[in-house]
Scaffold this motif. Structure first.
Motif, mmCIF file in Angstrom:
data_model
loop_
_atom_site.group_PDB
_atom_site.id
_atom_site.type_symbol
_atom_site.label_atom_id
_atom_site.label_comp_id
_atom_site.label_asym_id
_atom_site.label_seq_id
_atom_site.Cartn_x
_atom_site.Cartn_y
_atom_site.Cartn_z
ATOM 1 N N ALA A 1 0.813 -1.221 0.000
ATOM 2 C CA ALA A 1 0.000 0.000 0.000
ATOM 3 C C ALA A 1 0.843 1.266 0.000
ATOM 4 C CB ALA A 1 -0.931 0.004 1.212
ATOM 5 N N ASN A 2 2.129 1.129 0.372
ATOM 6 C CA ASN A 2 2.991 2.314 0.498
ATOM 7 C C ASN A 2 4.141 2.354 -0.498
ATOM 8 O OD1 ASN A 2 1.586 3.534 2.619
ATOM 9 N ND2 ASN A 2 2.728 2.425 4.188
ATOM 10 N N LEU A 3 4.259 1.347 -1.346
ATOM 11 C CA LEU A 3 5.391 1.301 -2.264
ATOM 12 C C LEU A 3 5.398 2.459 -3.258
ATOM 13 C CD1 LEU A 3 5.680 -2.529 -3.030
ATOM 14 C CD2 LEU A 3 7.127 -1.129 -1.536
ATOM 15 N N ALA B 1 -3.499 7.727 -9.999
ATOM 16 C CA ALA B 1 -3.628 6.355 -9.499
ATOM 17 C C ALA B 1 -2.980 5.424 -10.511
ATOM 18 C CB ALA B 1 -5.101 5.985 -9.321
ATOM 19 N N ARG B 2 -2.400 4.362 -10.025
ATOM 20 C CA ARG B 2 -1.803 3.374 -10.913
ATOM 21 C C ARG B 2 -2.852 2.367 -11.351
ATOM 22 N NH1 ARG B 2 4.271 2.146 -8.440
ATOM 23 N NH2 ARG B 2 5.049 4.288 -8.714
ATOM 24 N N ASN C 1 -19.016 5.364 -19.983
ATOM 25 C CA ASN C 1 -18.504 4.504 -21.052
ATOM 26 C C ASN C 1 -17.227 5.047 -21.689
ATOM 27 O OD1 ASN C 1 -20.533 2.619 -20.735
ATOM 28 N ND2 ASN C 1 -21.881 3.556 -22.272
ATOM 29 N N GLN C 2 -17.230 6.324 -22.014
ATOM 30 C CA GLN C 2 -16.071 6.916 -22.657
ATOM 31 C C GLN C 2 -14.871 6.938 -21.722
ATOM 32 O OE1 GLN C 2 -16.188 7.628 -25.956
ATOM 33 N NE2 GLN C 2 -13.971 7.851 -25.750
ATOM 34 N N PHE C 3 -15.135 7.209 -20.458
ATOM 35 C CA PHE C 3 -14.038 7.236 -19.493
ATOM 36 C C PHE C 3 -13.490 5.825 -19.281
ATOM 37 C CE2 PHE C 3 -12.301 7.560 -15.072
ATOM 38 C CZ PHE C 3 -11.290 8.461 -15.357
ATOM 39 N N GLY C 4 -14.365 4.836 -19.351
ATOM 40 C CA GLY C 4 -13.916 3.453 -19.250
ATOM 41 C C GLY C 4 -12.919 3.121 -20.344
ATOM 42 N N LYS C 5 -13.150 3.642 -21.538
ATOM 43 C CA LYS C 5 -12.203 3.424 -22.646
ATOM 44 C C LYS C 5 -10.868 4.099 -22.352
ATOM 45 C CE LYS C 5 -15.907 3.098 -26.079
ATOM 46 N NZ LYS C 5 -16.558 3.723 -27.267
ATOM 47 N N THR C 6 -10.935 5.262 -21.737
ATOM 48 C CA THR C 6 -9.703 5.962 -21.349
ATOM 49 C C THR C 6 -8.893 5.137 -20.363
ATOM 50 O OG1 THR C 6 -10.709 8.140 -21.700
ATOM 51 C CG2 THR C 6 -8.781 8.044 -20.253
ATOM 52 N N LEU C 7 -9.590 4.561 -19.380
ATOM 53 C CA LEU C 7 -8.894 3.744 -18.385
ATOM 54 C C LEU C 7 -8.297 2.488 -19.010
ATOM 55 C CD1 LEU C 7 -11.256 3.951 -15.249
ATOM 56 C CD2 LEU C 7 -9.252 5.342 -15.803
ATOM 57 N N LEU C 8 -9.031 1.887 -19.953
ATOM 58 C CA LEU C 8 -8.503 0.708 -20.651
ATOM 59 C C LEU C 8 -7.241 1.046 -21.427
ATOM 60 C CD1 LEU C 8 -11.700 -1.079 -22.042
ATOM 61 C CD2 LEU C 8 -9.942 -2.101 -20.564
ATOM 62 N N LYS C 9 -7.247 2.191 -22.064
ATOM 63 C CA LYS C 9 -6.063 2.628 -22.812
ATOM 64 C C LYS C 9 -4.887 2.842 -21.874
ATOM 65 C CE LYS C 9 -4.469 6.137 -26.088
ATOM 66 N NZ LYS C 9 -4.842 7.371 -26.853
ATOM 67 N N THR C 10 -5.152 3.446 -20.731
ATOM 68 C CA THR C 10 -4.097 3.659 -19.737
ATOM 69 C C THR C 10 -3.496 2.335 -19.298
ATOM 70 O OG1 THR C 10 -5.092 5.696 -18.887
ATOM 71 C CG2 THR C 10 -3.590 4.528 -17.418
ATOM 72 N N CYS C 11 -4.355 1.372 -18.994
ATOM 73 C CA CYS C 11 -3.881 0.085 -18.488
ATOM 74 C C CYS C 11 -3.192 -0.745 -19.564
ATOM 75 C CB CYS C 11 -5.033 -0.701 -17.876
ATOM 76 S SG CYS C 11 -5.572 -0.048 -16.273
ATOM 77 N N GLY C 12 -3.325 -0.328 -20.801
ATOM 78 C CA GLY C 12 -2.608 -1.013 -21.877
ATOM 79 C C GLY C 12 -1.099 -0.904 -21.714
ATOM 80 N N ALA C 13 -0.670 0.047 -20.925
ATOM 81 C CA ALA C 13 0.766 0.238 -20.693
ATOM 82 C C ALA C 13 1.259 -0.512 -19.470
ATOM 83 C CB ALA C 13 1.074 1.732 -20.545
ATOM 84 N N GLY C 14 0.354 -1.267 -18.811
ATOM 85 C CA GLY C 14 0.785 -2.069 -17.676
ATOM 86 C C GLY C 14 0.268 -1.568 -16.343
ATOM 87 N N ASP C 15 0.488 -2.367 -15.314
ATOM 88 C CA ASP C 15 -0.037 -2.069 -13.977
ATOM 89 C C ASP C 15 0.503 -0.766 -13.398
ATOM 90 O OD1 ASP C 15 -1.539 -4.332 -14.087
ATOM 91 O OD2 ASP C 15 -0.492 -5.397 -12.472
ATOM 92 N N ALA C 16 1.700 -0.369 -13.806
ATOM 93 C CA ALA C 16 2.304 0.840 -13.247
ATOM 94 C C ALA C 16 1.876 2.108 -13.981
ATOM 95 C CB ALA C 16 3.821 0.722 -13.256
#
Length: 322
Positions: free
Chosen positions: A95-97, A198-199, A222-237
């Motif tokens: 939680a603190n890393l 947020a990561r 819905n549109q924001f969900g696509k934004t988050l999916l695009k962000t996560c395409g680069a990995g968990d970090a």
């Protein structure tokens, strides 16, 4: 000369009486360092400002550090202590890393030790640095009482008590309630997410296999969900800003939540729940109200389970118990 000597005596008596009226000599008070280290406030302000000029994203980090410190074992700088071969400390909890800004506290401490050795606690530095970070990011300036002592315990297992980003509104109200906060104070403190990011690891569970009924969290636009999916395409970090003004302290976070664009589940649940939706609407509409309530809640948080007198110490090095 006698006139000024008398003035000095009266001034010192007022300071002592002020401390007595607040309770024990070690009790938190606004003028705690006025005699022992009158430059404490200025040193911390200048240090925070210097670092934010180079890296504005540290404002969010310093506010988050203060919260993660106070919520566990109270405001005692336990989050700063390094792990040893015999003990895994709070800062190495998952939680603190992602916590940052330790160098800001170290720099302020180094200068304070040069000017006023053994006087200013790391716990007070963390609290004051968060206050200054809010102000330099465009938020309200609030004064806080000082006199916290540094704790001697820092254990990874204690961080289980930090709020998780998967909590719903009822769970958040209960979690903060156990620390003495009202539902409104929980919502306004959540507004600290007007700063920072947020990561993906913290919100990717909202984007697929969310529950038995929905693949994607139905509270996400819905549109924001696509934004988050695009962000996560680069990995968990990969990082997603909480709102459109990630380095400015304002009420845009609440507007984002209104638009169903809260990044974390624990953000969006504030609007999804009838118990807290009205509070979100109020702060989205009235930034002055948000600022006022936020500074009041931060002062209250800064008093959580503080160590005073022999309960704690003033560390020479914020990373190591004396």
């Amino acid at each position: 000369m006698a006139k000024y000597d008398m003035f000095t005596v009266m001034f010192v008596m007022n300071v002592v009486l002020s401390g007595w009226m607040h309770g024990a000599v070690d009790s938190l008070r606004m003028d705690y360092y006025i005699l022992a280290c009158p430059v404490a406030d200025l040193i911390i302000k200048n240090t925070v400002n210097r670092h934010l000029q180079k890296d504005p994203t540290l404002a969010a980090s310093l506010v988050r550090m203060h919260f993660h410190d106070c919520f566990i074992q109270g405001c005692d700088a336990s989050v700063l202590i390094d792990s040893t071969k015999d003990n895994t400390a709070e800062k190495d909890s998952p939680a603190n890393l992602s916590l940052r800004g330790y160098e800001v506290i170290d720099d302020a401490k180094d200068e304070l030790e040069r000017q006023c050795p053994g006087v200013v606690s790391c716990a007070d530095i963390v609290a004051m640095a968060a206050r200054d970070a809010v102000f330099f990011a465009g938020g309200p300036y609030y004064e806080i009482p000082k006199g916290r002592k540094d704790g001697r315990r820092s254990r990874i297992e204690d961080t289980i008590n930090l709020p998780f980003p998967t909590l719903n509104s009822s769970e958040l109200i209960a979690t903060f309630g156990r620390r003495g906060f009202t539902a409104q104070e929980m919502v306004v403190l959540s507004g600290a997410h007007t700063l920072g990011v947020a990561r993906c690891a913290s919100f990717k569970h909202r984007l697929s296999n969310f529950d038995d009924t929905h693949d994607v969290d139905p509270t996400i636009d819905n549109q924001f969900g696509k934004t988050l999916l695009k962000t996560c395409g680069a990995g968990d970090a990969a990082e997603q800003p909480f709102d459109s003004t990630r380095n400015s302290f304002d009420n845009d976070y609440f507007s984002a939540v209104q638009r169903r664009s809260g990044v974390l589940f624990s953000d969006q649940t504030l609007y999804a729940s009838a118990a807290t939706r009205g509070m979100v609407n109020n702060y989205a509409m009235n930034q002055a109200m948000f600022f006022l309530h936020f500074q009041q809640a931060m002062v209250k948080m800064g008093r959580l389970d503080v160590k005073e007198g022999s309960q704690g110490e003033v560390r020479q090095n914020c990373r190591v118990v004396n």
